[in-house]
Design a protein around this motif. Structure first.
Motif, PDB file in Angstrom:
ATOM      1  N   LEU A 100       0.832  -1.216   0.000  1.00 29.48           N
ATOM      2  CA  LEU A 100       0.000   0.000   0.000  1.00 29.48           C
ATOM      3  C   LEU A 100       0.861   1.258   0.000  1.00 29.48           C
ATOM      4  N   TYR A 103       1.834   2.620  -3.221  1.00 31.95           N
ATOM      5  CA  TYR A 103       0.800   3.392  -3.926  1.00 31.95           C
ATOM      6  C   TYR A 103       0.567   4.733  -3.242  1.00 31.95           C
ATOM      7  N   ILE A 105      -0.388   4.997  -0.120  1.00 32.00           N
ATOM      8  CA  ILE A 105      -1.417   4.882   0.923  1.00 32.00           C
ATOM      9  C   ILE A 105      -0.729   4.566   2.250  1.00 32.00           C
ATOM     10  N   ASN A 107      -1.825   6.507   5.241  1.00 34.41           N
ATOM     11  CA  ASN A 107      -2.787   6.821   6.304  1.00 34.41           C
ATOM     12  C   ASN A 107      -3.812   5.698   6.372  1.00 34.41           C
ATOM     13  N   ILE A 108      -3.582   4.759   7.280  1.00 32.84           N
ATOM     14  CA  ILE A 108      -4.474   3.599   7.329  1.00 32.84           C
ATOM     15  C   ILE A 108      -5.369   3.613   8.561  1.00 32.84           C
ATOM     16  N   PRO A 113      -9.275   3.543   3.227  1.00 33.79           N
ATOM     17  CA  PRO A 113      -8.164   4.475   2.998  1.00 33.79           C
ATOM     18  C   PRO A 113      -8.700   5.861   2.637  1.00 33.79           C
ATOM     19  N   ALA A 114      -8.403   6.831   3.508  1.00 31.28           N
ATOM     20  CA  ALA A 114      -8.954   8.176   3.325  1.00 31.28           C
ATOM     21  C   ALA A 114      -8.485   8.803   2.019  1.00 31.28           C
ATOM     22  N   ILE A 116      -8.352   7.451  -0.840  1.00 28.75           N
ATOM     23  CA  ILE A 116      -9.162   7.023  -1.979  1.00 28.75           C
ATOM     24  C   ILE A 116     -10.618   7.410  -1.767  1.00 28.75           C
TER      25      ILE A 116
END
Lengths: 189, 165
Positions: A100, A103, A105, A107-108, A113-114, A116
């Motif tokens: 992730l 890509y 990402i 901030n989990i 995922p905020a 997206i």
């Protein structure tokens, strides 16, 4: 207070799975209702825009119980989020977390995922493909298949229906291909 | 005549096998509140077990976590046992009605539609139930996948007669 603390932790599969399974007999015993959530999408069409399409021309009021059911799910979401939320970040498989990050990402926190799932990203190609095209595929596909995870994978398999087993296998094959071979390219957009 | 109309209505609704298990009794609207309560409990389970999480769905399709397989597998086991017991002991509804089961018929839709649905499930990380719970958790943007799922359903209904079944 200890009970509340316990409830706030994420529940293990062997707690949650049987509770989900009990929805099947609960709805049958309460009123001969078959557990199937995607039918509500069809009822929404029948209510809002039947447009003389025979598939949507039926007395949706007879299916109103199902709308109460999903309204309950929505309220359950609000209740859990405001009172019983897990305060800790979600635990994710290490390989997946590393992937992730490639890509962007990182901030989990939270369930989605905020980066997206936000109103801003809706107007990017990535957000459009995931939310708009993905949503369309859920609705089109589930009705074409005659049910979704609840109607086929849970209630259909509970009644040992072969068509439901075929549908469930196809759900997984479609998901495997999308998640492993197509989604990575979409996430790079 | 009225009877004929009712039969036609039943036929249309039962194009979709999900729609035909119904009570023959008439009740006031508030009898539906019991379904709201079941839905509410179901929604709590959804969130607490992180079934509505995009990450859990991705892990499932990548075989990186057992969690979702455990949830769905044990749910199906409990469902199978429940249905078996209902049939074996001829358990009635709380209104004393016989519980009816209907067989699903195979058609190509379960394959083509199934593949499309699975792809959408992997993209959005949600199937139709969890979408409602996601909205409840304050992720308001998930109204968008819900709206387009309804659009997708409508488009299916519009082209239904032309699609291979």
């Amino acid at each position: 207070m200890e009970i509340i603390e316990f409830i706030k932790e994420p529940w293990a599969w062997y707690v949650a799975g049987p509770l989900v399974g009990l929805t099947v007999p609960a709805l049958l015993i309460l009123g001969n209702k078959n557990f199937g959530i995607s039918a509500n999408l069809r009822h929404a069409c029948a209510v809002c825009l039947p447009a003389n399409i025979s598939f949507f021309s039926y007395n949706w009021k007879k299916e109103i119980w199902n709308m109460f059911f999903v309204l309950g799910i929505l309220i359950g979401g609000i209740v859990t989020f405001s009172l019983l939320s897990n305060p800790n970040p979600i635990v994710i498989n290490g390989h997946f977390r590393t992937e992730l990050a490639t890509y962007g990402i990182t901030n989990i926190n939270g369930i989605l995922p905020a980066g997206i799932f936000s109103w801003e990203s809706l107007f990017t190609l990535k957000g459009f493909l995931i939310m708009v095209v993905g949503g369309f595929m859920i609705g089109f596909g589930s009705r074409y298949a005659g049910g979704c995870t609840s109607g086929h994978a849970i209630s259909g398999l509970s009644n040992l229906q072969l068509p439901s087993l075929i549908a469930t296998c196809c759900f997984f094959v479609g998901g495997l291909i999308m998640a492993n071979f197509i989604l990575p390219y979409i996430l790079l957009l | 005549m009225k009877n004929k109309d009712q039969n036609k209505d039943f036929e249309t609704r039962s194009l979709d096998t999900v729609c035909i298990n119904e009570s023959h009794l008439k009740h006031q609207w508030y009898h539906n509140i019991k379904y709201l309560i079941v839905g509410l409990l179901f929604g709590i389970v959804f969130i607490k077990a992180e079934i509505i999480s995009w990450y859990r769905i991705q892990e499932m399709f990548r075989f990186q976590s057992f969690h979702m397989y455990g949830v769905i597998g044990s749910a199906v086991m409990v469902g199978i046992i429940s249905v078996f017991l209902i049939k074996k002991f001829n358990i009635k509804t709380i209104y004393g009605e016989k519980i009816e089961f209907h067989d699903k018929k195979f058609n190509k839709g379960q394959i083509i539609g199934g593949l499309i649905f699975g792809s959408g499930w992997a993209l959005t990380g949600a199937c139709p139930g969890p979408i409602f719970a996601q909205i409840g958790t304050g992720a308001t943007v998930t109204i968008v996948p819900l709206f387009f799922a309804i659009v997708g359903t409508w488009v299916y209904g519009y082209f239904r007669n032309k699609l291979p079944h």
